[in-house]
Design a protein around this motif. Structure first.
Motif, PDB file in Angstrom:
ATOM      1  N   GLY A  28      50.733  44.021  52.786  1.00  0.00           N
ATOM      2  CA  GLY A  28      49.853  45.844  52.795  1.00  0.00           C
ATOM      3  C   GLY A  28      50.810  46.109  51.961  1.00  0.00           C
ATOM      4  N   SER A  29      51.900  46.068  51.620  1.00  0.00           N
ATOM      5  CA  SER A  29      52.710  46.713  50.789  1.00  0.00           C
ATOM      6  C   SER A  29      51.799  46.319  48.931  1.00  0.00           C
ATOM      7  N   TRP A  30      51.001  45.679  48.984  1.00  0.00           N
ATOM      8  CA  TRP A  30      50.690  45.674  47.059  1.00  0.00           C
ATOM      9  C   TRP A  30      49.437  46.699  47.067  1.00  0.00           C
ATOM     10  N   ARG A  31      48.810  47.544  48.024  1.00  0.00           N
ATOM     11  CA  ARG A  31      48.639  48.663  47.916  1.00  0.00           C
ATOM     12  C   ARG A  31      48.881  50.339  47.723  1.00  0.00           C
ATOM     13  N   THR A  32      47.326  50.526  46.333  1.00  0.00           N
ATOM     14  CA  THR A  32      47.876  51.680  46.180  1.00  0.00           C
ATOM     15  C   THR A  32      47.178  52.883  46.653  1.00  0.00           C
ATOM     16  N   CYS A  76      41.429  47.513  49.080  1.00  0.00           N
ATOM     17  CA  CYS A  76      40.773  46.629  48.016  1.00  0.00           C
ATOM     18  C   CYS A  76      39.390  48.553  48.081  1.00  0.00           C
ATOM     19  N   GLY A  77      39.026  48.791  48.913  1.00  0.00           N
ATOM     20  CA  GLY A  77      38.572  49.846  48.858  1.00  0.00           C
ATOM     21  C   GLY A  77      36.815  48.602  49.704  1.00  0.00           C
TER      22      GLY A  77
ATOM     23  N   PRO B  20      42.572  41.514  46.065  1.00  0.00           N
ATOM     24  CA  PRO B  20      42.528  42.065  46.460  1.00  0.00           C
ATOM     25  C   PRO B  20      41.209  42.747  46.219  1.00  0.00           C
ATOM     26  N   GLY B  21      39.971  42.539  47.603  1.00  0.00           N
ATOM     27  CA  GLY B  21      38.824  42.552  46.637  1.00  0.00           C
ATOM     28  C   GLY B  21      38.001  41.454  46.654  1.00  0.00           C
ATOM     29  N   CYS B  22      38.877  39.755  47.299  1.00  0.00           N
ATOM     30  CA  CYS B  22      38.558  38.750  46.377  1.00  0.00           C
ATOM     31  C   CYS B  22      36.862  37.995  47.369  1.00  0.00           C
ATOM     32  N   GLY B  23      36.044  37.484  46.467  1.00  0.00           N
ATOM     33  CA  GLY B  23      34.870  36.726  47.368  1.00  0.00           C
ATOM     34  C   GLY B  23      35.614  35.559  48.037  1.00  0.00           C
ATOM     35  N   PRO B 219      37.353  45.726  42.392  1.00  0.00           N
ATOM     36  CA  PRO B 219      37.444  45.480  43.547  1.00  0.00           C
ATOM     37  C   PRO B 219      36.206  45.656  45.006  1.00  0.00           C
ATOM     38  N   GLU B 220      36.382  47.123  44.425  1.00  0.00           N
ATOM     39  CA  GLU B 220      35.715  47.865  45.869  1.00  0.00           C
ATOM     40  C   GLU B 220      34.273  47.480  45.731  1.00  0.00           C
ATOM     41  N   ARG B 221      33.702  46.404  44.445  1.00  0.00           N
ATOM     42  CA  ARG B 221      32.909  47.088  44.330  1.00  0.00           C
ATOM     43  C   ARG B 221      31.683  44.748  44.471  1.00  0.00           C
ATOM     44  N   SER B 222      32.564  44.370  44.859  1.00  0.00           N
ATOM     45  CA  SER B 222      32.578  42.885  44.751  1.00  0.00           C
ATOM     46  C   SER B 222      31.463  42.886  45.530  1.00  0.00           C
ATOM     47  N   ILE B 223      30.907  43.163  46.656  1.00  0.00           N
ATOM     48  CA  ILE B 223      29.378  42.859  47.601  1.00  0.00           C
ATOM     49  C   ILE B 223      28.548  43.846  46.590  1.00  0.00           C
ATOM     50  N   GLN B 224      28.798  44.963  46.238  1.00  0.00           N
ATOM     51  CA  GLN B 224      27.213  45.429  45.937  1.00  0.00           C
ATOM     52  C   GLN B 224      27.246  44.284  44.413  1.00  0.00           C
ATOM     53  N   ILE B 225      28.090  43.717  43.829  1.00  0.00           N
ATOM     54  CA  ILE B 225      27.477  42.716  42.506  1.00  0.00           C
ATOM     55  C   ILE B 225      26.374  41.254  42.792  1.00  0.00           C
ATOM     56  N   GLY B 226      27.883  41.133  44.074  1.00  0.00           N
ATOM     57  CA  GLY B 226      26.978  40.040  44.851  1.00  0.00           C
ATOM     58  C   GLY B 226      25.377  40.204  44.610  1.00  0.00           C
ATOM     59  N   ARG B 227      25.008  41.126  45.732  1.00  0.00           N
ATOM     60  CA  ARG B 227      23.320  41.688  46.161  1.00  0.00           C
ATOM     61  C   ARG B 227      23.117  41.913  44.709  1.00  0.00           C
ATOM     62  N   LEU B 228      24.014  42.606  44.047  1.00  0.00           N
ATOM     63  CA  LEU B 228      22.786  42.854  42.214  1.00  0.00           C
ATOM     64  C   LEU B 228      22.820  40.913  41.944  1.00  0.00           C
ATOM     65  N   ALA B 229      23.655  40.415  42.194  1.00  0.00           N
ATOM     66  CA  ALA B 229      23.331  38.999  40.926  1.00  0.00           C
ATOM     67  C   ALA B 229      22.398  38.330  41.437  1.00  0.00           C
TER      68      ALA B 229
END
Lengths: 94, 298
Positions: A28-32, A76-77, B20-23, B219-229
């Protein structure tokens, strides 16, 4: 960090792991930015839970919404982007 | 108990070292949801060799065998042989490797295991380069992409060779079951893994796992990018079962440009370059649809 080995003498004799990473690594410390959930608008589709790559969204036992594990959420959002009800908001960490 | 879209069981613990946001994190989480606790997995050098964390901790909560780069399929064959010798029949053996460890370095071991008809599930999580070591090109990197070994400068040295198709290579081995999947469609991926587990013999799945660090995307668009692919048919979703093709047609079709514009690794491409790639993608999609018609069961 709990039970972090100090020398090789603290390591197990065989390559067997003690436990999972839950306690030892608080990512959790990685978060911005941190996700904040408004459960009153939650549609119970569990899409945020389904897409979380960090297993940091927990469905509440009574099924009324979700809870975020701030010890491990990396911010990551994905949950905020994918939520169809837009009830997760990313706010800057203080 | 709350009803969930994919199995509720978790076999990967939080606190792993993925970006963060890793597929790829999501891919393993979903695969182990589908397979359950009665699974032994082998992992060669790849992102997932680092992500479980530092010894003596491991975020994967099933037995894992970390092996050398080229030996994912060979070690899985070995585990299966040992289980057979002990008479244990109800355990899934999973080989889990990245695209470099599958299509470049580990391809002869994979080819051998499939030819021997070893009863293993091989899943390649495809992030389209050697992401763990610093984004070097692999044979799975798509045409036009920037990587650190195909840098873009005045000489326009981006990757000029098309992506190798793992599923087609496996189909040519007359494999009982092979399929492509994408982490943006978890229900579909879980269903494919469960189907693979129910079939005796070698099974090969290739799952597209968006990588924010290597694809230079948010990172927050990882899922969207997969969908677009999938929607742009750059990453067609299909299964090959005993030579019979089943193609999943996207609900709406988007252009390759829409997909490319979400990622920094394609930023340098001009209109003309994208048009060329669009033509190739369309031709491949047509070919795939033809294969489906030709192989359809009468």
């Amino acid at each position: 960090m709990s039970r972090q080995p100090r020398s090789y003498k603290d390591l197990p004799l065989a390559p067997i792991t003690y436990e999972d990473t839950r306690e030892a690594f608080k990512t959790g410390s990685w978060r911005t930015f941190k996700p904040v959930v408004d459960n009153s608008r939650c549609k119970k589709c569990w899409i945020c839970w389904k897409f979380c790559p960090d297993m940091s969204i927990r469905i509440l036992e009574d099924g009324t919404g979700v809870e975020i594990d701030y010890d491990h959420c990396k911010g990551c959002g994905i949950c905020a982007t994918e939520c169809p009800a837009r009830c997760i908001e990313m706010v800057p960490e203080d | 108990m709350v009803k969930t879209p994919v199995p509720a069981e978790e076999n990967v613990a939080p606190g792993h070292m993925g970006c963060p946001g890793c597929g790829a994190c999501l891919a393993l989480r979903l695969a182990l949801k589908a397979l359950g606790k009665r699974t032994i997995m082998t992992v060669p050098a790849c992102c997932w060799a680092v992500m479980p964390g530092v010894f003596p901790y491991c975020s994967i909560q099933i037995p894992v065998l970390f092996t050398a780069f080229e030996t994912a399929a060979a070690s899985a064959s070995g585990v299966r042989a040992a289980l057979d010798a002990k008479g244990q029949k109800d355990i899934n053996v999973l080989a889990w490797a990245g695209d470099g460890g599958t299509l470049d370095i580990g391809i002869q071991a994979l080819s051998g295991a499939v030819e021997r008809r070893d009863n293993i599930i091989y899943i390649c999580y495809d992030n389209e380069a050697y992401m763990n070591t610093g984004i070097q090109r692999s044979s799975s990197t798509p045409i036009g992409a920037w990587t650190t070994t195909t840098p873009v400068g005045q000489t326009r040295a981006w990757k000029s060779e098309p992506k190798k198709s793992g599923v087609e290579i496996m189909a040519a081995h007359r494999i009982p079951y092979t399929a492509t999947a994408c982490v943006s469609y978890p229900e579909d991926f879980v269903k494919k893994v469960q189907k693979a587990a129910s079939i005796v013999g070698p099974k090969y799945l290739q799952v597209l796992s968006p990588c924010p660090a290597g694809w230079k995307s948010d990172p927050e668009r990882s899922i969207q990018i997969g969908r677009l692919a999938v929607e742009s048919t750059v990453w067609p979703m299909y299964e090959v079962e005993d030579g019979v093709y089943t193609v999943r047609k996207p609900a709406k079709k988007v252009s390759v440009k829409d997909y490319f514009r979400t990622q920094g690794r394609f930023r340098h491409l001009g209109e003309k370059d994208i048009e060329e790639i669009q033509k190739t993608v369309d031709a491949e999609w047509e070919l795939l649809l033809k294969k489906e018609t030709m192989t359809a069961r009468k």
